[in-house]
Design an enzyme around this catalytic site. Structure first.
Site, mmCIF file in Angstrom:
data_model
loop_
_atom_site.group_PDB
_atom_site.id
_atom_site.type_symbol
_atom_site.label_atom_id
_atom_site.label_comp_id
_atom_site.label_asym_id
_atom_site.label_seq_id
_atom_site.Cartn_x
_atom_site.Cartn_y
_atom_site.Cartn_z
ATOM 1 N N LYS A 51 0.846 -1.206 0.000
ATOM 2 C CA LYS A 51 0.000 0.000 0.000
ATOM 3 C C LYS A 51 0.874 1.246 0.000
ATOM 4 O O LYS A 51 2.041 1.227 0.445
ATOM 5 C CB LYS A 51 -0.959 0.034 1.188
ATOM 6 C CG LYS A 51 -0.319 0.097 2.579
ATOM 7 C CD LYS A 51 0.002 1.501 3.053
ATOM 8 C CE LYS A 51 0.878 1.474 4.312
ATOM 9 N NZ LYS A 51 1.774 2.589 4.467
ATOM 10 N N ASP A 87 -1.792 -1.195 9.999
ATOM 11 C CA ASP A 87 -2.070 -1.273 8.560
ATOM 12 C C ASP A 87 -2.707 -2.592 8.126
ATOM 13 O O ASP A 87 -3.045 -2.753 6.959
ATOM 14 C CB ASP A 87 -0.759 -1.117 7.763
ATOM 15 C CG ASP A 87 -0.185 0.284 7.852
ATOM 16 O OD1 ASP A 87 -0.964 1.231 8.078
ATOM 17 O OD2 ASP A 87 1.037 0.428 7.679
HETATM 18 O O1 C5P Z 1 0.784 -0.676 14.501
HETATM 19 P P1 C5P Z 1 2.197 -0.946 14.126
HETATM 20 O O2 C5P Z 1 2.781 -2.119 14.850
HETATM 21 O O3 C5P Z 1 2.405 -1.014 12.655
HETATM 22 O O4 C5P Z 1 3.035 0.342 14.595
HETATM 23 C C1 C5P Z 1 4.429 0.328 14.779
HETATM 24 C C2 C5P Z 1 4.842 1.541 15.616
HETATM 25 O O5 C5P Z 1 4.628 2.736 14.862
HETATM 26 C C3 C5P Z 1 4.016 1.727 16.885
HETATM 27 O O6 C5P Z 1 4.577 1.015 17.950
HETATM 28 C C4 C5P Z 1 4.100 3.237 17.106
HETATM 29 O O7 C5P Z 1 5.322 3.580 17.714
HETATM 30 C C5 C5P Z 1 4.147 3.779 15.686
HETATM 31 N N1 C5P Z 1 2.799 4.206 15.224
HETATM 32 C C6 C5P Z 1 2.277 5.391 15.712
HETATM 33 N N2 C5P Z 1 1.044 5.809 15.288
HETATM 34 C C7 C5P Z 1 0.339 5.087 14.381
HETATM 35 C C8 C5P Z 1 0.867 3.878 13.862
HETATM 36 C C9 C5P Z 1 2.108 3.458 14.304
HETATM 37 O O8 C5P Z 1 2.909 6.074 16.521
HETATM 38 N N3 C5P Z 1 -0.852 5.545 13.982
#
Ligand code: C5P
Length: 307
Positions: free
Chosen positions: A18, A145
Site C-alpha cells: 500500500k 495497517d
Molecule cells: O501498529 P504498528 O505495529 O504497525 O506500529 C508500529 C509503531 O509505529 C508503533 O509502535 C508506534 O510507535 C508507531 N505508530 C504510531 N502511530 C500510528 C501507527 C504506528 O505512533 N498511527
C-alpha cells in the site's frame, strides 16, 4: 515420518502493498500511537503466501529482503495464524511459506500484507467460519495497517489507521516506487516526527484535503500529483537525508507528483500512464538515487485466496 501433503490441504493467498496518498499525523495518544487521517491505496505489488497443514506452526520466507524477515513467533504472519487459531479454538498446525515481492521495512506495509494473507489463507484452510468482522478485529490487533491490507482498494483511514471507510473513485493510477538502501523503523520515524514538532499543536493536520478527493474523482493526474502529501516526510528526510535527492530526481524526470510511502524510506512517483511509468522507472533507476525501482498500479483488491 512426515505424511504426504494432499492438495486439498494447501491454500494460496496474495496480499497487496500500500501507499498513503495523504498521511496526516495528529498528536501522540496516551496508548503510544498517533491519531491519523490517511488515504490508503492498495498496489499491484503483492506477496504470496502458501499455507499447508503441518504438525506445528512454522514459517519460511523467500524472495525480496527475505533475510530481514523474522522466522519465529514474532513474525506478523505467524501471529496472525496463532490469533485466528486461538479464536477458533484449534491448534495452529500450519506451515506458512511467504514469497516476498514487497520490499521489507520500506513503508509499503509488506509485513501487514503477509499477516492479512495468513488470515485469509488459514481461515480457508481451517474452515474456521470466522466472519469478516472477526478477521478485521484480529487484523486491527496485529498492526495499524493490517486491516487495510485485508480490505484493499482505496480507503480513508482514521484512528491509528485501522478504522476504514471506502473512498469511491474510479480508475487506475500508475506509480514508480524508488526503494532505498536499508529500511526505516516505523517507530523511529514517528519518534523523530515528535522530536521535530517539539510539542507544537498538530490538530489541523487531521483534516482531509478536498483537492485530493476531487483529483481522485475527476481522474486528473496533475491534480492528484499536486495533492499528494505525507506529514512524515520531514522526519524520514531527517533520518535519511539522501531521500530528498531521490524525490527531487524523480520530479526532475517528469513525475506528476511524489511522496514518501508511509514512514518510508520508499519514495512513490506518480506517472501519467503505464508506459510513462516504465520509462520513468528506467530513468530513475539509471540515476543511482535508490537501491531498486518497481512499477505498480492501484487501487487493487485486498488479501484474497487465489488457489
Ligand atoms: O501498529 P504498528 O505495529 O504497525 O506500529 C508500529 C509503531 O509505529 C508503533 O509502535 C508506534 O510507535 C508507531 N505508530 C504510531 N502511530 C500510528 C501507527 C504506528 O505512533 N498511527
Amino acid at each position: 515420518m512426515t505424511a504426504p501433503v494432499q492438495t486439498d490441504d494447501v491454500v494460496i493467498a496474495r496480499a497487496p502493498a500500500k501507499i498513503n496518498l495523504h498521511l496526516g499525523v495528529g498528536p501522540l495518544r496516551s496508548d503510544g500511537y498517533h491519531e491519523l487521517a490517511t488515504v490508503f491505496c492498495a498496489l499491484s505489488l503483492t506477496d504470496e503466501l502458501v499455507a499447508v497443514e503441518a504438525e506445528r506452526l512454522r514459517i519460511t520466507t523467500t524472495g525480496e529482503g527475505a533475510a530481514d524477515v523474522p522466522e519465529g513467533p514474532t513474525n506478523l504472519a505467524c501471529r496472525a495464524a496463532s490469533m485466528l487459531a486461538e479464536r477458533a479454538g484449534i491448534a495452529p498446525e500450519v506451515e506458512l511459506s511467504v514469497r516476498k515481492q514487497i520490499p521489507v521495512a520500506a513503508g509499503l506495509a509488506g509485513g501487514s500484507a503477509d499477516a492479512a494473507a495468513a488470515l485469509v489463507a488459514c481461515d480457508a484452510l481451517w474452515q474456521t467460519g470466522a466472519g469478516r468482522d472477526d478477521l478485521v478485529q484480529i487484523a486491527a490487533a496485529l498492526g495499524s495497517d493490517v486491516v487495510f491490507s485485508l480490505t484493499g482498494g482505496l480507503a480513508l483511514g482514521t484512528g491509528r489507521g485501522e478504522l476504514l471507510s471506502p473512498v469511491l473513485a474510479a480508475g487506475r493510477w500508475h506509480w514508480v516506487l524508488a526503494v532505498a538502501d536499508g529500511g526505516l523503523s516505523t517507530k523511529d520515524v514517528y519518534a523523530e516526527l515528535d522530536r521535530l514538532r517539539d510539542g507544537r499543536d498538530v490538530e489541523r493536520t487531521l483534516e482531509l484535503p478536498d483537492d485530493l478527493m476531487n483529483a481522485l474523482r475527476s481522474r486528473d493526474t496533475a491534480a492528484l500529483g499536486a495533492a499528494l502529501h505525507n506529514d512524515m516526510e520531514p522526519a524520514a528526510f531527517s533520518l535519511k537525508p539522501a531521500l530528498r535527492r531521490t524525490k527531487a530526481a524523480g520530479l526532475d524526470e517528469g513525475a506528476s507528483g511524489a511522496l514518501l510511502c508511509g514512514s518510508g524510506p520508499t519514495m512513490a512517483f506518480l506517472a501519467r500512464g503505464e508506459k510513462q511509468a516504465v520509462d520513468l522507472a528506467a530513468r530513475i533507476s539509471g540515476l543511482g538515487v535508490c537501491r531498486t525501482v518497481r512499477t505498480a498500479h492501484g487501487p487493487v483488491q485486498g488479501a484474497r485466496v487465489v488457489g
